[in-house]
Structures are given as structure tokens and as C-alpha cells.
Write an enzyme that holds these catalytic residues in place. Structure first.
Site, short mmCIF file in Angstrom:
data_model
loop_
_atom_site.label_atom_id
_atom_site.label_comp_id
_atom_site.label_asym_id
_atom_site.label_seq_id
_atom_site.Cartn_x
_atom_site.Cartn_y
_atom_site.Cartn_z
N HIS A 35 0.86 -1.19 0.00
CA HIS A 35 0.00 0.00 0.00
C HIS A 35 0.90 1.23 0.00
O HIS A 35 2.14 1.11 0.00
CB HIS A 35 -0.97 -0.03 1.19
N GLU A 36 0.27 2.40 0.07
CA GLU A 36 1.05 3.66 0.00
C GLU A 36 2.13 3.74 1.07
O GLU A 36 3.16 4.37 0.87
CB GLU A 36 0.10 4.88 0.15
N GLY A 37 1.86 3.11 2.22
CA GLY A 37 2.87 3.12 3.28
C GLY A 37 4.15 2.45 2.81
O GLY A 37 5.25 2.99 2.98
N HIS A 38 4.01 1.27 2.18
CA HIS A 38 5.21 0.59 1.67
C HIS A 38 5.89 1.43 0.58
O HIS A 38 7.12 1.51 0.53
CB HIS A 38 4.84 -0.77 1.03
N GLY A 149 8.98 0.89 8.59
CA GLY A 149 7.96 1.91 8.88
C GLY A 149 7.86 2.19 10.37
O GLY A 149 7.94 1.28 11.20
N LYS A 151 5.20 2.86 11.77
CA LYS A 151 3.96 2.28 12.32
C LYS A 151 4.30 1.08 13.22
O LYS A 151 3.71 0.90 14.26
CB LYS A 151 2.99 1.85 11.22
N ASP A 152 5.28 0.29 12.78
CA ASP A 152 5.73 -0.85 13.60
C ASP A 152 6.91 -0.37 14.45
O ASP A 152 8.06 -0.80 14.26
CB ASP A 152 6.13 -2.01 12.70
N SER A 188 -1.76 -3.51 5.85
CA SER A 188 -2.36 -4.55 5.00
C SER A 188 -3.55 -5.18 5.71
O SER A 188 -4.47 -5.67 5.08
CB SER A 188 -1.32 -5.62 4.66
N ARG A 189 -3.54 -5.18 7.04
CA ARG A 189 -4.63 -5.82 7.79
C ARG A 189 -5.90 -4.97 7.83
O ARG A 189 -6.95 -5.46 8.26
CB ARG A 189 -4.17 -6.15 9.21
O1 PAF Z 1 6.95 -5.33 8.80
C1 PAF Z 1 6.84 -6.36 8.11
O2 PAF Z 1 6.14 -6.38 7.10
C2 PAF Z 1 7.56 -7.64 8.54
O3 PAF Z 1 7.55 -7.78 9.92
C3 PAF Z 1 8.98 -7.74 7.98
C4 PAF Z 1 9.89 -6.64 8.53
C5 PAF Z 1 8.94 -7.65 6.46
C6 PAF Z 1 9.61 -9.08 8.37
O4 PAF Z 1 8.85 -10.14 7.88
#
Ligand code: PAF
Length: 284
Positions: A35-38, A149, A151-152, A188-189
Site C-alpha cells: 500500500h502507499e505506506g510501503h 515503517g 507504524k511498527d 495490509s490488515r
Molecule cells: O513489517 C513487516 O512487514 C515484517 O515484519 C517484515 C519486517 C517484512 C519481516 O517479515
């Protein structure tokens, strides 16, 4: 056209060749369903000097608990590929599970402090899976820099600590959260949310922004801010997993009130979907 690579030796060769040509290799690890975040992570990699860009797309089984959504995690490789190409990505690394993991794997990478709290409490094997796969992706892509990101935020802090403690020669760049216009952090969720759940989940970003404004104006203290966020989410029908005020640098509890750069981090469940979000605050 992006080159799609499935094998680790082929990716290592691509990376070494790029470096021989004087290029800076940037890796954006993802689990796909982009998505746009990625896509903003790709822009961040370029802004930080990467001129040979690899996006990995791998739904990593070892970071999902037994009752989590590994099997139904959204996947759409062709769409992801088109999105990567729209961003001029050089390589998409899409390994199969048995290319990444030997069936009799016995080595894991485990961070033992930052990964224990917050999401680590309800997802006890999650960060071990993340650090292990990210270490393997670093060994496969040999990047000069990798982008994650905000976000995580806990994941980013755990990975920074892994890189520091295990001397990976990789610069970690953390890129800001991208939100829908409504304020909902992209994930994505979010696909799992019904329209009603999505509306109610806005209580997360709204209360985080309110808490930030009030803290920055010294109207409330961090504990009051924490309760404000927690109560707003509960009032909207969310089941709060945690709301915590943390040192923004480490994602650990603040050692003293002198730590003024803080993050309020949230995990809450709406319907069957567990959402995480956070906001950074600089207190006076
Ligand atoms: O943030 C994610 O999408 C996943 O945790 C990562 C960093 C790709 C590892 O699988």
C-alpha cells in the site's frame, strides 16, 4: 521492468554487482500486499541515497503464532509487482518458504529486551521470527541501508538493536507513518475491517492526536494522556491490548521524567482485527 529474483545466491550476486558499480543498495523488507505506506518506504530509501533498490515480498511464517492469520494473510503478487514497477524498483525478491528456511533450522536471532513488552506479551514468538527473517534478508540482499515503517515502532526499535548488537553493516532508516485522510494508519490488515469497524477504529488515531496536542501544550501529563487514549478506544468498542507511554528512542519505559521525546503506542482489536498505531511527542 523489475527483475524478480527467487534465490538467495542470485540476490547476493545482484547486490555485489550493484556495489561494484558504485551503487548504494537499499532494501525494503515487506510481506507484500503493498500500500502507499510501503511505497513511501521506497521513496525514503532513495532520499537516503539508495540507487539500487530491492523490495522483498515474503510472508514470513515464523513471525505468526499458531492461531494467527498466516494462512489468510492477504497476498497479491502481480499487483505488488506492478506497484514496485511504478516506483522503478530494480529487484523484487520473492523467495519460497523452503528457500528461506531449512526444514531442520535450529538457529534463531532473538532480541531479549525491547521485544519482550508490548506486542511481545501477546505474540511471544513474533519478534524472534522478525529478527531471524530480517537477519536472513540482510545476508541475502547485503544492503547498505534498509527502511522500516514507524507504524511498527517496536519492530523498528528491535531491528535497530539487533543491528547494533550483532554489528550488521546496514544503516536502518525509519520512515513516517502514512495515514488515510481519515487518520487511520495504513496497514495490509485494514482489509479485514468492516466499514463500521473502520469508523470505530478511528478512535485510535483521533485520541493519539488529541493526546499529542494536549501533551505538547502541557495541558496534561503522560499518564493522563495514556488514559485518554485507552478510554477513547474502549468507548468506541475497541478491546485495548495496550496503551503505553515509552521512550521514543528505545521503545522501553521512560527511565525518568527527564526523557521528553516519547511515543504513545497502542494495540487494540476491532472485530477480529488487531491494529497497532503510535505517535511521537516532544514534550517541553
Ligand atoms: O513489517 C513487516 O512487514 C515484517 O515484519 C517484515 C519486517 C517484512 C519481516 O517479515
Amino acid at each position: 521492468m523489475a527483475q524478480v529474483i527467487h534465490s538467495i545466491p542470485e540476490l547476493q550476486k545482484w547486490s555485489m554487482d550493484a556495489k561494484k558499480q558504485g551503487k548504494t543498495v537499499g532494501l525494503i523488507p515487506t510481506m507484500g500486499f503493498l500500500h502507499e505506506g510501503h511505497l513511501s518506504l521506497i521513496d525514503t530509501a532513495r532520499k537516503n541515497g539508495a540507487d539500487a533498490i530491492a523490495v522483498s515480498i515474503f510472508v514470513n511464517p515464523t513471525q505468526f503464532g499458531p492461531n494467527e492469520d498466516y494462512d489468510c494473510y492477504p497476498r497479491d503478487f502481480e499487483r505488488d509487482k506492478a506497484l514496485c514497477e511504478s516506483k522503478d524498483v530494480d529487484v523484487i525478491f520473492a523467495p519460497a518458504v523452503n528457500d528461506m528456511y531449512a526444514g531442520d533450522l535450529t538457529c534463531w536471532v532473538q532480541e531479549e529486551k525491547i521485544s519482550k513488552g508490548l506486542c511481545g506479551l501477546t505474540r511471544p514468538i513474533h519478534f524472534r521470527g522478525v529478527t531471524t527473517v530480517v537477519a536472513k534478508l540482510f545476508n541475502a540482499a547485503l544492503p547498505d541501508l534498509a527502511v522500516f515503517g514507524q507504524k511498527d515502532a517496536q519492530q523498528a526499535a528491535v531491528i535497530k538493536r539487533m543491528v547494533r548488537d550483532l554489528n550488521f553493516p546496514v544503516k536502518i532508516v525509519v520512515s513516517p507513518i502514512i495515514r488515510e485522510e481519515s487518520g487511520l494508519a495504513l496497514s495490509s490488515r485494514n482489509k479485514y475491517l468492516s466499514e463500521d469497524e473502520k469508523q470505530r477504529a478511528l478512535s485510535i488515531s483521533r485520541s493519539l492526536h488529541q493526546a499529542k496536542a494536549e501533551l505538547e501544550n502541557s495541558q496534561i501529563d503522560p499518564e493522563t494522556a495514556r488514559l485518554l487514549v485507552k478510554e477513547s478506544i474502549s468507548a468506541a468498542g475497541g478491546i485495548v491490548d495496550y496503551v503505553e507511554v515509552l521512550d521514543a528512542e528505545t521503545m522501553l519505559p521512560r527511565e525518568s521524567p527527564a526523557v521528553k521525546h516519547i511515543t504513545i503506542a497502542v494495540a487494540a482489536v476491532f472485530g477480529k482485527t488487531r491494529l497497532i498505531d503510535n505517535i511521537q511527542i516532544k514534550m517541553r
